[in-house]
Design an enzyme around this catalytic site. Sequence first.
Site, PDB file in Angstrom:
ATOM      1  N   ASP A 107       0.838  -1.196   0.000  1.00  0.00           N
ATOM      2  CA  ASP A 107       0.000   0.000   0.000  1.00  0.00           C
ATOM      3  C   ASP A 107       0.876   1.250   0.000  1.00  0.00           C
ATOM      4  OD1 ASP A 107      -2.181  -1.665   0.213  1.00  0.00           O
ATOM      5  OD2 ASP A 107      -2.334  -1.453   2.393  1.00  0.00           O
TER       6      ASP A 107
HETATM    7  N1  URA Z   1      -1.323  -5.890   3.832  1.00  0.00           N
HETATM    8  C1  URA Z   1      -1.763  -4.625   3.876  1.00  0.00           C
HETATM    9  O1  URA Z   1      -2.780  -4.338   4.478  1.00  0.00           O
HETATM   10  N2  URA Z   1      -1.060  -3.688   3.221  1.00  0.00           N
HETATM   11  C2  URA Z   1       0.084  -3.944   2.566  1.00  0.00           C
HETATM   12  O2  URA Z   1       0.694  -3.036   2.016  1.00  0.00           O
HETATM   13  C3  URA Z   1       0.533  -5.263   2.538  1.00  0.00           C
HETATM   14  C4  URA Z   1      -0.191  -6.231   3.187  1.00  0.00           C
END
Ligand code: URA
Length: 240
Positions: A107
């Site tokens: 993310d």
């Molecule tokens: N899980 C999440 O919530 N975000 C990420 O970036 C990776 C795994």
Amino acid sequence: MSKKERLDKILANMGYGSRKDVKRLIKDGRVKVNDNIVFNSDFKVNPYDDHILLDNDKINYRKYIYLMMNKPKGVVSSTDDPNSNTVIDMLDDKYLVYKPFPVGRLDKDTEGLLLISNDGKLAHELLSPKKRVNKKYYAEVDGYVEEDHIELFKKGITLDDGYKTLPSQLKIISSGVVSKVYLTIQEGKFHQVKRMFQSIGMKVLYLKRISMGSLVLDNDLALGQVRELTEEEISLLKNI
Ligand code: URA
């Protein structure tokens, strides 16, 4: 990749000097393509198929590139994005000729290990749900994470859309108003870690990926830094 590129660009990207330096090499008649001296810097070659010699030494154009990034917050894990900086925008120009892409996504606000490569086969293997590649995260979570949660995560957590996750491994580093944990999952559903904690009524405040399969984030890499994988890291990754 079968695209043709300018000869000077190929040589410069491979570290034979600046664009100006390699133009000079070419002008001086030191570069041959398929046994013919080429004097034009803009001569188009296919670096994989054409036989390129510099001072009669063969140029070995590498096909694949494998980079480890310690991804910072604020950049998106895609090759282009109209609104944000991408992890590819952060790469040195010399890597761009390989057309690398992020292997999987983190993310925008997640930090940590991101593999960037142009090896589609390896990417497919690492991301295939069938392979169940471990991904380990360090998370800081709003609220008390208790021993009971370990069992819950092990059994699988039902997410907001009804999907039940595979067993995951929760390790509590410290429990408090803000708890610190490691979570290892074998899937990569959208916002998975955040949604798993959300399902037990907790919010992830900070998330960082530590490892993916055999590949472990290099502690010497500062946020935003990139390095090439070692031969050993590459061969371990390919042996999944
Ligand atoms: N899980 C999440 O919530 N975000 C990420 O970036 C990776 C795994």
